[in-house]
Structure formats: structure tokens, C-alpha cells
Design a protein around this motif. Sequence first.
Motif, PDB file in Angstrom:
ATOM      1  N   PRO A 172       0.842  -1.203   0.000  1.00  0.00           N
ATOM      2  CA  PRO A 172       0.000   0.000   0.000  1.00  0.00           C
ATOM      3  C   PRO A 172       0.873   1.247   0.000  1.00  0.00           C
ATOM      4  CG  PRO A 172      -0.785  -1.578   1.624  1.00  0.00           C
ATOM      5  CD  PRO A 172       0.544  -2.077   1.145  1.00  0.00           C
ATOM      6  N   HIS A 173       0.435   2.250  -0.737  1.00  0.00           N
ATOM      7  CA  HIS A 173       1.230   3.460  -0.870  1.00  0.00           C
ATOM      8  C   HIS A 173       0.286   4.654  -0.952  1.00  0.00           C
ATOM      9  CE1 HIS A 173       0.233   1.992  -4.878  1.00  0.00           C
ATOM     10  NE2 HIS A 173       0.250   3.255  -5.283  1.00  0.00           N
ATOM     11  N   LYS A 174       0.856   5.820  -0.828  1.00  0.00           N
ATOM     12  CA  LYS A 174       0.034   7.030  -0.900  1.00  0.00           C
ATOM     13  C   LYS A 174       0.801   8.127  -1.612  1.00  0.00           C
ATOM     14  CE  LYS A 174       1.138   9.296   3.564  1.00  0.00           C
ATOM     15  NZ  LYS A 174       1.282  10.687   3.099  1.00  0.00           N
ATOM     16  N   HIS A 175       0.036   9.118  -2.080  1.00  0.00           N
ATOM     17  CA  HIS A 175       0.611  10.324  -2.682  1.00  0.00           C
ATOM     18  C   HIS A 175      -0.380  11.462  -2.441  1.00  0.00           C
ATOM     19  CE1 HIS A 175      -2.004   8.957  -5.932  1.00  0.00           C
ATOM     20  NE2 HIS A 175      -1.231   7.906  -6.107  1.00  0.00           N
ATOM     21  N   ASP A 176      -0.616  11.783  -1.176  1.00  0.00           N
ATOM     22  CA  ASP A 176      -1.598  12.812  -0.825  1.00  0.00           C
ATOM     23  C   ASP A 176      -0.993  13.999  -0.088  1.00  0.00           C
ATOM     24  OD1 ASP A 176      -1.112  11.662   1.652  1.00  0.00           O
ATOM     25  OD2 ASP A 176      -3.110  10.769   1.846  1.00  0.00           O
ATOM     26  N   ILE A 260       5.871   8.484  -4.455  1.00  0.00           N
ATOM     27  CA  ILE A 260       4.945   7.836  -3.533  1.00  0.00           C
ATOM     28  C   ILE A 260       5.651   7.461  -2.239  1.00  0.00           C
ATOM     29  CG2 ILE A 260       3.557   6.945  -5.438  1.00  0.00           C
ATOM     30  CD1 ILE A 260       4.840   4.191  -4.933  1.00  0.00           C
ATOM     31  N   CYS A 261       4.829   7.249  -1.217  1.00  0.00           N
ATOM     32  CA  CYS A 261       5.313   6.814   0.089  1.00  0.00           C
ATOM     33  C   CYS A 261       4.691   5.453   0.392  1.00  0.00           C
ATOM     34  CB  CYS A 261       4.918   7.843   1.150  1.00  0.00           C
ATOM     35  SG  CYS A 261       5.293   7.346   2.844  1.00  0.00           S
ATOM     36  N   PHE A 262       5.521   4.428   0.641  1.00  0.00           N
ATOM     37  CA  PHE A 262       5.014   3.104   0.974  1.00  0.00           C
ATOM     38  C   PHE A 262       4.601   3.040   2.445  1.00  0.00           C
ATOM     39  CE2 PHE A 262       7.696   1.978  -2.717  1.00  0.00           C
ATOM     40  CZ  PHE A 262       6.765   1.270  -3.448  1.00  0.00           C
ATOM     41  N   HIS A 263       3.575   2.255   2.710  1.00  0.00           N
ATOM     42  CA  HIS A 263       3.134   2.059   4.085  1.00  0.00           C
ATOM     43  C   HIS A 263       4.236   1.329   4.857  1.00  0.00           C
ATOM     44  CE1 HIS A 263       0.819   0.920   7.578  1.00  0.00           C
ATOM     45  NE2 HIS A 263      -0.210   1.628   7.135  1.00  0.00           N
ATOM     46  N   PRO A 264       4.669   1.862   5.983  1.00  0.00           N
ATOM     47  CA  PRO A 264       5.822   1.280   6.682  1.00  0.00           C
ATOM     48  C   PRO A 264       5.583  -0.120   7.226  1.00  0.00           C
ATOM     49  CG  PRO A 264       4.783   2.985   8.019  1.00  0.00           C
ATOM     50  CD  PRO A 264       4.160   3.074   6.663  1.00  0.00           C
ATOM     51  N   ASP A 265       4.326  -0.526   7.375  1.00  0.00           N
ATOM     52  CA  ASP A 265       4.044  -1.852   7.937  1.00  0.00           C
ATOM     53  C   ASP A 265       3.980  -2.956   6.892  1.00  0.00           C
ATOM     54  OD1 ASP A 265       3.859  -0.589  10.373  1.00  0.00           O
ATOM     55  OD2 ASP A 265       1.665  -0.541  10.398  1.00  0.00           O
ATOM     56  N   HIS A 266       4.137  -2.615   5.601  1.00  0.00           N
ATOM     57  CA  HIS A 266       3.885  -3.611   4.557  1.00  0.00           C
ATOM     58  C   HIS A 266       4.942  -3.611   3.464  1.00  0.00           C
ATOM     59  CE1 HIS A 266      -0.230  -4.325   6.077  1.00  0.00           C
ATOM     60  NE2 HIS A 266      -0.273  -3.014   6.257  1.00  0.00           N
ATOM     61  N   THR A 267       6.162  -3.251   3.791  1.00  0.00           N
ATOM     62  CA  THR A 267       7.158  -3.086   2.728  1.00  0.00           C
ATOM     63  C   THR A 267       8.156  -4.218   2.615  1.00  0.00           C
ATOM     64  OG1 THR A 267       8.528  -1.796   4.254  1.00  0.00           O
ATOM     65  CG2 THR A 267       7.030  -0.572   2.804  1.00  0.00           C
ATOM     66  N   GLU A 268       8.280  -5.050   3.593  1.00  0.00           N
ATOM     67  CA  GLU A 268       9.357  -6.028   3.625  1.00  0.00           C
ATOM     68  C   GLU A 268       9.243  -7.009   2.452  1.00  0.00           C
ATOM     69  OE1 GLU A 268      12.887  -7.512   4.811  1.00  0.00           O
ATOM     70  OE2 GLU A 268      11.864  -5.821   5.729  1.00  0.00           O
ATOM     71  N   GLY A 269      10.200  -6.938   1.515  1.00  0.00           N
ATOM     72  CA  GLY A 269      10.302  -7.918   0.443  1.00  0.00           C
ATOM     73  C   GLY A 269       9.334  -7.774  -0.707  1.00  0.00           C
ATOM     74  N   TYR A 270       8.545  -6.683  -0.772  1.00  0.00           N
ATOM     75  CA  TYR A 270       7.489  -6.638  -1.768  1.00  0.00           C
ATOM     76  C   TYR A 270       7.563  -5.462  -2.734  1.00  0.00           C
ATOM     77  CZ  TYR A 270       5.060 -10.355   0.671  1.00  0.00           C
ATOM     78  OH  TYR A 270       4.728 -11.548   1.218  1.00  0.00           O
ATOM     79  N   ARG A 271       8.513  -4.592  -2.678  1.00  0.00           N
ATOM     80  CA  ARG A 271       8.521  -3.433  -3.552  1.00  0.00           C
ATOM     81  C   ARG A 271       8.761  -3.827  -4.998  1.00  0.00           C
ATOM     82  NH1 ARG A 271      11.324   1.605  -0.328  1.00  0.00           N
ATOM     83  NH2 ARG A 271      10.229   1.286   1.612  1.00  0.00           N
TER      84      ARG A 271
END
Length: 271
Positions: A172-176, A260-271
Motif C-alpha cells: 500500500p502506498h500514498k501520494h496525498d 509515492i510513500c510506501f506504508h511502513p508496515d507492509h514493505t518487507e520484500g514486496y517493492r
Amino acid sequence: MTSNDLHFRRGATAGAQYVLDIDPKRAGWTYCGLRVVELAPGGTHTFTTGDSEWIVLPLSGGCTVHVEDEEFQILGRDSVFDGVSDFVYAPRDARVLIASGAGGRFALAGAKCERRLPARYGPAPEVPVEDRGSGTCARQVRNFASADSFDCDRLIAVEVITPGGHWSSYPPHKHDEHRPGEEAELEEIYYFEIEGPNGFGYQRVFPSREGGSDVLAEVRTGDAVLVPDGWHGPSIAQPGHAMYYLNVMAGPGETREWRICFHPDHTEGYR
């Protein structure tokens, strides 16, 4: 905002000219919009671009596009799952005519803008195609009008193909928020098509701030989801049914960029 405000089912925004018609006023924001027009064999559609720039992108079929006194031939494709398409950019303050001998469905991706750039043809072989992610998060991104591949004033648009059973828009990511060098403020529309009969997928948007956007939507062909703010992703494809989505983005930044900014809780190994 809730799912009822941000998830438009197929036909919910249809009018006399378009089977999908989302302008900034309907979306409740400032810049980006999306229309889908269906043409019968021999059909035509005329529109004026007004204060927005537009890209004519075939979802199925081919067409001729007249922009003022210029003419462009688009070969198109049988469906969005058959590969990359060529396209045409139409500038603001112009009159556009789309004509299709065999008929088809055409997306008009637009954004309010200031500069009037020249009308141009985008050849399919020049569209950068990116394989992103791995395992069940692998997907294909077609960067036909990304910020670094095709010149527009504000409009950013890409296509994504997610294989059946896979997740995309993940992490999950955001750009707001406007944070120079880290994040760009962008409105975004997701337009979906699902391969095969009765196929579906899911789209998640969740708040990045108190009272922010919150959506968990089952999406089918012709649906759209708006992302005015918030973390968005995953986009989940039903097993056995590939998912297509068209992302249309624009924002107020002085520089046209996708940061964009990735959600810090869901980034491990998936970018």
C-alpha cells in the motif's frame, strides 16, 4: 470518504455520450477525469478539450483521431489483455473527432492543465513496459504516459495487468502530501476490466489521516474507484481471471512527477 462516495459501479456515471464519465466536479476534486466512449461500426464522437489535456486510448478497437487540422491513425487492440496500444494526445483548447470504422471502446484520460502542448501520436513500440514485483505480487506496468516517458502538462496515466490470483498496487502506498523529493500530491482514478465472464477483483483504500478515504470494493469490468487521499492497495485479482486497471493521475505540483510513500508496515520484500 466511504466506498459509497468513491466506488462507481459500471453504468453509475453513464450519460448520453459516455458509458463512464467522471469529471473533477463529480469526483469532488480539481484536476483529473476519465471518460469511456463506445462507438458502433462507422461511429464518430466529437468533443472539445476545454481547459484539459486528454489522451485517447483504445480499450478495444482502432480509430482515427482528428485534432483540429491534424489526423492520427490508431491501430488499437482487440482488448486490454492483448498488449500495449498506441494512443493520441490532444491538447487543451482543441476540437477532437474520433472515428472508428469497425467500432470499439475508447478511454479518454484527462487532466486540467495550464500549458497547451502539441497534439502527438504515441506509438505502441515506444511504450515502456515494466515487470514489477515477484511471486504472487508480480504484475506488468505499461507506462504509456508516465511522468518520465511521455510529455504532458499535468496528466500521468499508466496501465497495469495483474495475473489471476495476484496482488498489485502493493505494498500500500500514498501520494496525498507535497513533500519535495519524497512524495507528490496526486488525485487518482482506477478504471477496471476483468478477463473472462463473471470475473471480479478487490480494491482497498484506507485512511492515511483521521477521516480519510476508506474503501473495500468488489470491482468488475467497467467499475472505477477514486483515490483522493489515503493508502491504496492491494488490488487483488480473482484466481483464473487477470485484472486490468487504468490509472489516471494529476495534481497541483509545479513539477509533474510520481513520487509515492510506501506504508511502513507492509514493505518487507514486496517493492
